[in-house]
Design a protein around this motif. Structure first.
Motif, PDB file in Angstrom:
ATOM      1  N   PRO A 131       0.801  -1.233   0.000  1.00 55.36           N
ATOM      2  CA  PRO A 131       0.000   0.000   0.000  1.00 55.36           C
ATOM      3  C   PRO A 131       0.831   1.279   0.000  1.00 55.36           C
ATOM      4  O   PRO A 131       0.358   2.323  -0.447  1.00 55.36           O
ATOM      5  N   ALA A 132       2.054   1.174   0.498  1.00 53.85           N
ATOM      6  CA  ALA A 132       2.898   2.377   0.568  1.00 53.85           C
ATOM      7  C   ALA A 132       3.251   2.901  -0.814  1.00 53.85           C
ATOM      8  O   ALA A 132       3.641   4.067  -0.948  1.00 53.85           O
ATOM      9  N   PHE A 133       3.097   2.088  -1.849  1.00 51.10           N
ATOM     10  CA  PHE A 133       3.467   2.505  -3.202  1.00 51.10           C
ATOM     11  C   PHE A 133       2.243   2.674  -4.111  1.00 51.10           C
ATOM     12  O   PHE A 133       2.383   2.760  -5.324  1.00 51.10           O
ATOM     13  N   VAL A 134       1.059   2.743  -3.502  1.00 48.15           N
ATOM     14  CA  VAL A 134      -0.164   3.030  -4.251  1.00 48.15           C
ATOM     15  C   VAL A 134      -0.466   4.512  -4.110  1.00 48.15           C
ATOM     16  O   VAL A 134      -0.576   5.008  -2.987  1.00 48.15           O
ATOM     17  N   PRO A 135      -0.599   5.268  -5.203  1.00 45.71           N
ATOM     18  CA  PRO A 135      -0.871   6.702  -5.121  1.00 45.71           C
ATOM     19  C   PRO A 135      -2.140   6.990  -4.338  1.00 45.71           C
ATOM     20  O   PRO A 135      -3.145   6.276  -4.462  1.00 45.71           O
ATOM     21  N   ALA A 136      -2.104   8.007  -3.519  1.00 44.07           N
ATOM     22  CA  ALA A 136      -3.281   8.399  -2.743  1.00 44.07           C
ATOM     23  C   ALA A 136      -4.422   8.760  -3.684  1.00 44.07           C
ATOM     24  O   ALA A 136      -4.224   9.393  -4.721  1.00 44.07           O
ATOM     25  N   GLY A 137      -5.626   8.359  -3.315  1.00 45.14           N
ATOM     26  CA  GLY A 137      -6.784   8.666  -4.130  1.00 45.14           C
ATOM     27  C   GLY A 137      -7.011   7.720  -5.283  1.00 45.14           C
ATOM     28  O   GLY A 137      -7.872   7.979  -6.139  1.00 45.14           O
ATOM     29  N   ALA A 143      -6.381  -3.085  -8.420  1.00 40.68           N
ATOM     30  CA  ALA A 143      -5.749  -3.054  -9.739  1.00 40.68           C
ATOM     31  C   ALA A 143      -4.378  -2.409  -9.675  1.00 40.68           C
ATOM     32  O   ALA A 143      -3.481  -2.756 -10.447  1.00 40.68           O
ATOM     33  N   ALA A 144      -4.198  -1.460  -8.750  1.00 35.38           N
ATOM     34  CA  ALA A 144      -2.909  -0.785  -8.625  1.00 35.38           C
ATOM     35  C   ALA A 144      -1.873  -1.673  -7.949  1.00 35.38           C
ATOM     36  O   ALA A 144      -0.683  -1.627  -8.285  1.00 35.38           O
ATOM     37  N   LEU A 148       2.167  -4.631  -8.830  1.00 33.42           N
ATOM     38  CA  LEU A 148       3.255  -4.505  -7.860  1.00 33.42           C
ATOM     39  C   LEU A 148       3.557  -5.866  -7.239  1.00 33.42           C
ATOM     40  O   LEU A 148       4.721  -6.231  -7.060  1.00 33.42           O
ATOM     41  N   ALA A 149       2.508  -6.608  -6.893  1.00 32.94           N
ATOM     42  CA  ALA A 149       2.696  -7.930  -6.298  1.00 32.94           C
ATOM     43  C   ALA A 149       3.369  -8.881  -7.275  1.00 32.94           C
ATOM     44  O   ALA A 149       4.280  -9.630  -6.902  1.00 32.94           O
ATOM     45  N   LEU A 150       2.931  -8.849  -8.534  1.00 34.40           N
ATOM     46  CA  LEU A 150       3.528  -9.724  -9.543  1.00 34.40           C
ATOM     47  C   LEU A 150       4.991  -9.371  -9.791  1.00 34.40           C
ATOM     48  O   LEU A 150       5.844 -10.258  -9.948  1.00 34.40           O
TER      49      LEU A 150
END
Length: 202
Positions: A131-137, A143-144, A148-150
């Motif tokens: 979550p730290a690398f998902v843009p706010a909003g 989907a975001a 990243l996980a893959l």
């Protein structure tokens, strides 16, 4: 997918931990194929943790910007904690019996999978890290976070495979120099602290 995410992920997967030590010891004791199977098993063992992070946090992040901020700082704090822990780790010891026959392929896969499944720190890391690398909003956090996980899984396998190849290729030298892992711990421990600080200040 940002450069910061890739650099942090690379530092995470390269840092000597249980998966790395298991891959190294297997590669040193039984060769390249055994090391690669162990690397694959370690990577597969991260799937439940990543899946939990994706499904459990997507709804939370979508509904609460405050939760997003809390998790971002939690991720930064965990990286710093992991760095300090790595720096304080005593000299790593590899359990190697070069004369033993290689275990069967299924055992080489199952052992690292169980190792990761039973590691509560990995669950905490996945929940704090993605979550730290998902843009706010972001409208669709799931989907975001999925790419990243893959990407994290791919980097994990490539890094562990690299350790497996290295261990199999330099068996004699590594076995005679246990201080090597101590130096690597220090380098990556410092990297964790720096990356955690950068993430907190982003």
């Amino acid at each position: 997918m940002t450069l910061s995410f890739l650099l942090t992920s690379l530092a995470v997967v390269l840092t000597p931990g249980t998966g790395v030590l298991l891959t190294l010891s297997t590669g040193l004791a039984h060769g390249r194929r055994a090391g690669l199977l162990t690397a694959l098993g370690s990577t597969l063992g991260t799937i439940p943790h990543l899946a939990a992070a994706l499904t459990g946090l997507a709804a939370l992040l979508h509904r609460s910007p405050t939760a997003f901020a809390v998790l971002q700082y939690a991720g930064a704090a965990y990286l710093v904690y992991l760095g300090i822990t790595t720096l304080r780790t005593a000299r790593a010891k590899l359990s190697v019996d070069a004369a033993a026959a290689p275990p069967r392929g299924a055992r080489l896969l199952v052992s690292p999978i169980l190792l990761n499944l039973l590691n509560p720190k990995l669950t905490l890391f996945c929940f704090a890290f993605l979550p730290a690398f998902v843009p706010a909003g972001t409208d669709d956090p799931f989907a975001a976070m999925l790419p990243l996980a893959l990407a994290f899984m791919a980097l994990s396998f490539l890094a562990l495979a690299g350790y497996a190849f290295a261990a199999a290729g330099v068996r004699r030298h590594v076995l005679s120099r246990p201080a090597l892992l101590t130096g690597v711990n220090r380098v990556f421990g410092g990297s964790f602290v720096a990356l955690g600080a950068a993430l907190a200040l982003a």
